[in-house]
Scaffold this active site. Sequence first.
Site, PDB file in Angstrom:
ATOM      1  N   ASN A 176       0.877  -1.259   0.139  1.00  0.00           N
ATOM      2  CA  ASN A 176       0.044  -0.174   0.188  1.00  0.00           C
ATOM      3  C   ASN A 176       0.995   1.281   0.079  1.00  0.00           C
ATOM      4  O   ASN A 176       1.547   1.583   0.991  1.00  0.00           O
ATOM      5  CB  ASN A 176      -0.950  -0.034   1.324  1.00  0.00           C
ATOM      6  CG  ASN A 176      -1.758   1.237   1.284  1.00  0.00           C
ATOM      7  OD1 ASN A 176      -1.949   2.262   0.657  1.00  0.00           O
ATOM      8  ND2 ASN A 176      -2.242   1.335   2.366  1.00  0.00           N
ATOM      9  N   LYS A 224       0.334   4.085  -0.471  1.00  0.00           N
ATOM     10  CA  LYS A 224      -0.308   5.618  -0.006  1.00  0.00           C
ATOM     11  C   LYS A 224      -0.001   6.412  -1.214  1.00  0.00           C
ATOM     12  O   LYS A 224       0.111   6.503  -2.270  1.00  0.00           O
ATOM     13  CB  LYS A 224       0.168   5.954   1.334  1.00  0.00           C
ATOM     14  CG  LYS A 224      -0.107   4.647   2.304  1.00  0.00           C
ATOM     15  CD  LYS A 224       0.043   4.887   3.534  1.00  0.00           C
ATOM     16  CE  LYS A 224       0.026   3.745   4.378  1.00  0.00           C
ATOM     17  NZ  LYS A 224      -0.168   3.636   5.881  1.00  0.00           N
ATOM     18  N   HIS A 262      -9.532   1.059   4.636  1.00  0.00           N
ATOM     19  CA  HIS A 262      -8.267   1.519   5.514  1.00  0.00           C
ATOM     20  C   HIS A 262      -8.452   2.396   6.516  1.00  0.00           C
ATOM     21  O   HIS A 262      -9.394   3.211   6.527  1.00  0.00           O
ATOM     22  CB  HIS A 262      -7.224   2.021   4.583  1.00  0.00           C
ATOM     23  CG  HIS A 262      -5.805   1.916   4.949  1.00  0.00           C
ATOM     24  ND1 HIS A 262      -5.432   3.069   5.695  1.00  0.00           N
ATOM     25  CD2 HIS A 262      -4.892   0.926   4.686  1.00  0.00           C
ATOM     26  CE1 HIS A 262      -4.407   2.705   6.294  1.00  0.00           C
ATOM     27  NE2 HIS A 262      -3.560   1.627   5.651  1.00  0.00           N
ATOM     28  N   GLU A 291      -6.988   4.806   7.630  1.00  0.00           N
ATOM     29  CA  GLU A 291      -6.518   6.286   7.201  1.00  0.00           C
ATOM     30  C   GLU A 291      -8.064   6.620   6.469  1.00  0.00           C
ATOM     31  O   GLU A 291      -8.195   8.067   6.615  1.00  0.00           O
ATOM     32  CB  GLU A 291      -5.346   6.394   6.320  1.00  0.00           C
ATOM     33  CG  GLU A 291      -4.232   6.083   7.248  1.00  0.00           C
ATOM     34  CD  GLU A 291      -3.129   5.883   6.478  1.00  0.00           C
ATOM     35  OE1 GLU A 291      -3.020   5.904   5.236  1.00  0.00           O
ATOM     36  OE2 GLU A 291      -2.063   5.416   7.187  1.00  0.00           O
ATOM     37  N   GLU A 312      -5.322  -4.900  10.568  1.00  0.00           N
ATOM     38  CA  GLU A 312      -4.303  -3.811  10.766  1.00  0.00           C
ATOM     39  C   GLU A 312      -4.627  -3.140  12.043  1.00  0.00           C
ATOM     40  O   GLU A 312      -5.603  -2.041  12.188  1.00  0.00           O
ATOM     41  CB  GLU A 312      -4.282  -2.963   9.630  1.00  0.00           C
ATOM     42  CG  GLU A 312      -4.104  -3.490   8.417  1.00  0.00           C
ATOM     43  CD  GLU A 312      -3.433  -2.719   7.454  1.00  0.00           C
ATOM     44  OE1 GLU A 312      -2.013  -2.661   6.950  1.00  0.00           O
ATOM     45  OE2 GLU A 312      -4.047  -1.572   6.994  1.00  0.00           O
ATOM     46  N   GLY A 347       2.450   2.684  10.748  1.00  0.00           N
ATOM     47  CA  GLY A 347       3.381   3.503  10.558  1.00  0.00           C
ATOM     48  C   GLY A 347       4.087   4.017  11.777  1.00  0.00           C
ATOM     49  O   GLY A 347       4.740   4.902  11.868  1.00  0.00           O
ATOM     50  N   SER A 356       3.261  -1.811  10.161  1.00  0.00           N
ATOM     51  CA  SER A 356       4.722  -1.822  10.533  1.00  0.00           C
ATOM     52  C   SER A 356       5.564  -3.121  10.010  1.00  0.00           C
ATOM     53  O   SER A 356       6.648  -3.333  10.803  1.00  0.00           O
ATOM     54  CB  SER A 356       4.978  -1.253  12.021  1.00  0.00           C
ATOM     55  OG  SER A 356       4.554  -0.203  12.219  1.00  0.00           O
ATOM     56  N   GLY A 408       2.879  -1.054   4.235  1.00  0.00           N
ATOM     57  CA  GLY A 408       2.786   0.455   3.687  1.00  0.00           C
ATOM     58  C   GLY A 408       4.187   0.965   3.648  1.00  0.00           C
ATOM     59  O   GLY A 408       4.571   0.897   2.519  1.00  0.00           O
ATOM     60  N   GLY A 409       4.634   2.063   4.532  1.00  0.00           N
ATOM     61  CA  GLY A 409       5.787   2.479   4.323  1.00  0.00           C
ATOM     62  C   GLY A 409       7.028   1.729   3.676  1.00  0.00           C
ATOM     63  O   GLY A 409       7.681   2.126   2.633  1.00  0.00           O
TER      64      GLY A 409
HETATM   65  C1  PEP Z   1      -0.904   0.350   5.910  1.00  0.00           C
HETATM   66  O1  PEP Z   1      -1.146   1.670   6.029  1.00  0.00           O
HETATM   67  O2  PEP Z   1      -1.692  -0.515   5.586  1.00  0.00           O
HETATM   68  C2  PEP Z   1       0.326  -0.040   6.742  1.00  0.00           C
HETATM   69  C3  PEP Z   1       0.195  -1.261   7.081  1.00  0.00           C
HETATM   70  O3  PEP Z   1       1.394   1.025   6.848  1.00  0.00           O
HETATM   71  P1  PEP Z   1       2.823   0.616   7.696  1.00  0.00           P
HETATM   72  O4  PEP Z   1       3.096  -0.841   6.991  1.00  0.00           O
HETATM   73  O5  PEP Z   1       3.638   1.765   7.225  1.00  0.00           O
HETATM   74  O6  PEP Z   1       2.562   0.397   9.003  1.00  0.00           O
END
Ligand code: PEP
Length: 242
Positions: A9, A11, A88, A90, A160, A166, A202, A223-224
């Site tokens: 993802n 973003k 999600h 967010e 999640e 994050g 994360s 994500g990141g």
């Molecule tokens: C996400 O936003 O779906 C996610 C898992 O982010 P991160 O891996 O950065 O925690």
Amino acid sequence: MANRLVVGNMKMNLTAPEINKYLKGIEKYAYGKEVCFCPSALYLPYFIGKNFSVGIQNIASTEEGAYTGEIAASQAKSLKVDYAIVGHSERRSYYGETDEVVETKVKMALSHNLKVILCIGETLEERDSLKTYKVLKRQLKSALQGMPAKVVSKMMIAYEPVWAIGTGRVPSNQEIEDTIAFIKDILKELCGVSVKVLYGGSVNSKNIETLNKIPNVDGYLVGGASTKPEEFHKIIEVVVTQ
Ligand code: PEP
């Protein structure tokens, strides 16, 4: 462990030149693997038509028409997008997506044959007050109750925890395993089907070997770490080879 899916993802990250560089760095490692890239919708055409899956991070709750700035599920499907991330955290927290909106989007995506990745998860406050299972059950029930088993079996759930997204904080393997078992049980109870459950929050190249020991996880939503080719490559390697 066969067939675990790694979903990136990405973003609202990277510019067009950066996407070109990113693809040069990562695509050979993703070819033919169970990998799905979810870049900003603008960049979907850069990823489509290659030997991996592509997903959209969000879709409109309405069919096409006069909805400025939105992207219809039918439009994503017409570009040969495979997956749609729905709900999600967010989207829920920054854009006010309620359980009802999430339910509408799930139905919309499924009706256009997009494979849905439905995100669910508890906040830190809910976890601390021991409401995790209650919250997850509410989110699942609201989005999926009454849906035919055949339809639900085409979806995936991404567990999640909001407090893990994050932040660098990750639940223990045992906590993730127990929560995934709970989610799978609820889906059996509500819809009578087995559904794949991904873990997200994360995930990175340092913790993936440990996380990948969880027996009942069906993949990861990253994500990141998915925006950095070397990081994402390492995650993919661990998941496809372990
Ligand atoms: C996400 O936003 O779906 C996610 C898992 O982010 P991160 O891996 O950065 O925690």
